[in-house]
Write a protein that holds these residues in place. Structure first.
Motif, PDB file in Angstrom:
ATOM      1  N   ASP A 287       0.839  -1.191   0.000  1.00  8.56           N
ATOM      2  CA  ASP A 287       0.000   0.000   0.000  1.00  8.56           C
ATOM      3  C   ASP A 287       0.880   1.250   0.000  1.00  8.56           C
ATOM      4  N   GLU A 288       1.774   1.288  -0.976  1.00  9.08           N
ATOM      5  CA  GLU A 288       2.689   2.422  -1.094  1.00  9.08           C
ATOM      6  C   GLU A 288       3.297   2.431  -2.493  1.00  9.08           C
TER       7      GLU A 288
ATOM      8  N   GLU B 122       0.297   6.714  -0.931  1.00  3.70           N
ATOM      9  CA  GLU B 122      -0.501   5.488  -0.771  1.00  3.70           C
ATOM     10  C   GLU B 122      -0.436   4.645  -2.045  1.00  3.70           C
TER      11      GLU B 122
ATOM     12  N   SER C 146      -2.134  10.765  -3.973  1.00  2.00           N
ATOM     13  CA  SER C 146      -2.947   9.583  -3.703  1.00  2.00           C
ATOM     14  C   SER C 146      -4.364   9.752  -4.251  1.00  2.00           C
TER      15      SER C 146
ATOM     16  N   SER D 202      -6.955   8.744  -2.770  1.00  2.00           N
ATOM     17  CA  SER D 202      -7.840   9.146  -1.672  1.00  2.00           C
ATOM     18  C   SER D 202      -7.870  10.671  -1.544  1.00  2.00           C
TER      19      SER D 202
ATOM     20  N   THR E 277      -9.797   5.199  -2.073  1.00  2.94           N
ATOM     21  CA  THR E 277      -9.344   4.133  -1.162  1.00  2.94           C
ATOM     22  C   THR E 277     -10.056   2.825  -1.487  1.00  2.94           C
TER      23      THR E 277
ATOM     24  N   ARG F 239      -8.759   0.551  -4.627  1.00  2.51           N
ATOM     25  CA  ARG F 239      -7.651  -0.375  -4.401  1.00  2.51           C
ATOM     26  C   ARG F 239      -8.116  -1.600  -3.618  1.00  2.51           C
TER      27      ARG F 239
END
Length: 184
Positions: free
Chosen positions: A46-47, A63, A112, A114, A122, A125
């Protein structure tokens, strides 16, 4: 690499929707400047990490689902971290049709999903991670694009991007766009 055919509604803005999987040795891969953004979804970590700056020493992390901005400088990515990743390669100028933020604000950086799409970024993903196969993962990515396609399409911009991709020079394109014959 697995690719999904791009639907007609997305084709003026999206070059490809893809998923890449490979075990790559740990290391940095240098990426040359690109004239278009990408949406990336890391399906392992998650990066997403990138090294930027003149000597590629400035590490940035975001993210695992993010939009990469257009860049005019080389940068580097961690290939071991990106061993399973899905993405959207936008056409030049195409990303702006899916994000309210001016694309100039993410030039040479990543942001990101998000931050751009709120909880929907979010969830995308997470839903892709839960999907049973790659075809479904890519369909989810396509659905997210369709859900965020902004209705304020600028027909003149679409025509300009298409003309530049065909090799039309900027001067003649500007004269056409200044004429009254361009659909708005």
């Amino acid at each position: 690499m697995v690719q999904r055919p791009v639907r007609a509604e997305l084709a003026p803005f999206v070059r490809s929707i893809w998923l890449f999987e490979a075990e790559l040795a740990h290391g940095r891969e240098h990426i040359l400047p690109a004239g278009a953004s990408q949406l990336l979804v890391n399906l392992v970590d998650d990066e997403l990490r990138a090294w930027r700056g003149d000597d590629l020493s400035r590490l940035g992390a975001v993210e695992g689902a993010a939009l990469t901005g257009v860049t005019d400088e080389p940068f580097a990515i961690d290939t071991a971290q990106q061993r399973r990743i899905a993405g959207v390669a936008f056409r030049p100028g195409g990303a702006r049709m899916f994000f309210a933020l001016p694309m100039s604000e993410i030039r040479d950086r990543d942001l990101s999903l998000s931050a751009l799409w709120g909880p929907a970024g979010t969830r995308l993903r997470l839903r892709m991670l839960e999907a049973s196969d790659d075809s479904t993962r890519l369909a989810l990515l396509e659905e997210a694009l369709l859900a965020h396609l902004r209705p304020d399409r600028d027909r003149a911009m679409e025509l300009a991007v298409a003309a530049l991709e065909r090799g039309q020079n900027v001067g003649s394109l500007a004269r056409v766009l200044d004429s009254k014959d361009v659909p708005r």
